[in-house]
Design an enzyme around this catalytic site. Structure first.
Site, mmCIF file in Angstrom:
data_model
loop_
_atom_site.group_PDB
_atom_site.id
_atom_site.type_symbol
_atom_site.label_atom_id
_atom_site.label_comp_id
_atom_site.label_asym_id
_atom_site.label_seq_id
_atom_site.Cartn_x
_atom_site.Cartn_y
_atom_site.Cartn_z
ATOM 1 C CE LYS A 13 4.886 -35.573 -16.918
ATOM 2 N NZ LYS A 13 5.104 -35.551 -18.081
ATOM 3 C CG ASN A 14 6.934 -34.273 -20.166
ATOM 4 O OD1 ASN A 14 7.150 -34.609 -19.323
ATOM 5 N ND2 ASN A 14 6.356 -33.249 -21.009
ATOM 6 C CB CYS A 108 -1.086 -39.888 -20.395
ATOM 7 S SG CYS A 108 -0.826 -38.679 -18.950
ATOM 8 N NE ARG A 113 2.143 -41.234 -25.839
ATOM 9 C CZ ARG A 113 2.183 -40.326 -24.525
ATOM 10 N NH1 ARG A 113 1.507 -41.412 -23.490
ATOM 11 N NH2 ARG A 113 3.685 -39.923 -24.305
ATOM 12 C CG ASP A 298 2.242 -32.438 -22.818
ATOM 13 O OD1 ASP A 298 1.348 -33.101 -23.610
ATOM 14 O OD2 ASP A 298 3.033 -32.204 -22.634
ATOM 15 N NE ARG A 390 1.569 -40.362 -15.377
ATOM 16 C CZ ARG A 390 1.945 -41.129 -16.096
ATOM 17 N NH1 ARG A 390 0.769 -42.117 -16.732
ATOM 18 N NH2 ARG A 390 3.069 -40.567 -17.100
#
Ligand code: EPU
Length: 424
Positions: A13-14, A108, A113, A298, A390
């Protein structure tokens, strides 16, 4: 019930959420394989299409993106606001068009952030950046960024990748110091290089980018998702099961593997898979999350859940975010005993979990709740699963193939329209 069988891991994903916006830099067709089917990538592809990119699915995980005729125009801000990775559009729009207007990123909620390091990087590359009314406005006089030396005050995955994206088409050389070193940073560099960029040193804390005039089309395959893999490894360990986690790069999982082995879980590494066998008695461990190659934040909620079942007291120290323990309240509803003090959680293990109505507070917390549900007696209902969608491709389907008994229940839309307050 112990999970048993094999699970195929999807693309990271990232990495994907940076590579898709980076495709905007390319004039030509980018063929990208191993794209995870998750809502974050879907939203980013929709945003690119709105900017004029042609997006074509070849099969469920392979796409072709052609941004040759992309234009600098208003993008769907409601989508941008929902995802964290929309910040990569600042870098890619600035690099391609010389200006960018995006929303402040969503994602999230783990406390504040900020994106100050992204802005610091773009500014060093010659852009003027203003944040006003929830939007980020950036532009560069003359239309082209110029190379610069940037020292990141904080090791930031997003800022490192965003500056890489922006610097690829800048004039001259950019050096990023104190860069993040995650596997997805190397993946983004490899993607950019395969399209004609000159990025060196990704995976170390100093990345050098020699700007080029143009990027050309090409083919690229995204690496497997280390966090998705780690999540199934924890699920196998927590349920006392035996799961072969396939299509992975074991090297990227080393810190997760090492921590699981400390708990007594057996992890056998093969070339592109790991076999995980749960222990009859889970041992307590302490964990501190850190930037790669440290233990990933994570994976913190999933491990927190596992340690509720361990013998003895475990301590988790969250080294990245101010507030990533919101899920603890949900685990408590299931019988967990956890004390939180700031960035430290103390977990009294050896508890039997029982089913409850719980919330997915965020993506990884949501995964942890589902795993907790697998270990608990009775039925667990997890709400707000849009967070899970997501970042995990077909989470429920993959778990059910391993013997879980989970289903997604659709509730009809609320009949009343959502209300807002408008103050003039
Ligand atoms: N930070 C700043 N200023 C900045 C940027 C970051 O102070 O300009 C701080 C953050 O507040 C945080 C730390 O630096 O305390 C690290 O943040 P980082 O920038 O590395 O995180 P990110 O880019 O916002 C990405 C992933 C996250 C993952 C982190 C850390 C994406 C889209 N998100 O976020 O993924 O937790 O790196 O590895 O790539 C997830 O997948 O569940 C997830 C949350």
């Amino acid at each position: 019930m112990p999970l048993v069988g094999e699970v195929e891991i999807s693309g990271a994903k990232n990495a994907a959420v940076a590579i898709i916006p980076a495709a905007l830099l390319v004039e030509g067709v980018c063929r990208i394989e191993n794209i995870p089917q998750i809502s974050d990538t879907e939203m980013l592809l929709t945003i690119l299409a709105e900017l004029g990119a042609k997006v074509r699915f070849i099969n469920k995980s392979t796409i072709e993106i052609d941004c040759t005729n992309a234009r600098n125009q208003d993008a769907p801000y409601d989508l941008m606001r929902k995802i964290r990775a929309s910040y990569y559009l600042i870098g890619s729009m600035l690099g391609r068009f010389g200006s960018a207007k995006t929303t402040m990123p969503g994602g999230c909620n783990f406390g504040v952030r900020p994106i100050d390091q992204h802005i610091k990087g773009m500014t060093a590359l010659g852009a003027t950046v203003n944040v006003k009314g929830g939007f980020v406005y950036a532009d560069v006089a003359g239309g082209r960024l110029h190379g610069s030396r940037i020292y990141l005050d904080k090791v930031s995955v997003g800022a490192t990748m965003n500056i890489m994206i922006a610097a690829v088409l800048a004039s001259g050389r950019t050096i990023i110091e104190n860069a993040a070193r995650e596997p997805h940073i190397v993946d983004l560099a490899n993607f950019l290089n395969s399209m004609g960029a000159d990025v060196r040193g990704a995976g170390t804390d100093t990345i050098k980018i020699n700007g080029v005039e143009k990027l050309h089309g090409g083919s690229y395959t995204i690496i497997p998702d280390q966090i998705e893999a780690g999540t199934y490894m924890v699920a196998a360990a927590a349920t006392g099961g035996e799961v072969l986690v396939k299509n992975i790069i074991p090297k990227h999982l080393e810190c997760i593997t090492a921590k699981l082995r400390e708990t007594g879980t057996i992890v056998q590494e093969y070339e592109d898979s790991v076999l995980v066998k749960g222990a009859s008695e889970i041992r307590r461990v302490n964990i501190k999350t850190l930037p790669y190659p440290g233990f990933p934040t994570d994976m913190q909620p999933q491990m927190g859940m596992l340690l509720c079942l361990a013998q003895g007291t475990s301590i988790i120290t969250e080294g990245i975010y101010d507030n990533r323990f919101k899920y603890v309240n949900e685990l408590r509803k299931m019988g967990a005993e956890i004390q939180v003090d700031g960035r430290i959680a103390i977990i009294e293990g050896g508890r039997r979990l029982s089913g409850a109505l719980v919330q997915a507070c965020d993506l990884r917390a949501g995964a942890a709740m589902v795993i907790a549900g697998l270990c608990a007696t009775g039925e667990t209902v997890v709400e707000d699963i849009h967070y899970i969608e997501r970042g995990y491709e077909d989470f429920v389907g993959k778990l059910n193939k391993l013997g879980a008994d989970i289903r997604i229940v659709d509730f009809p839309e609320e009949p009343a329209p959502e209300k807002i307050i408008s103050v003039v």
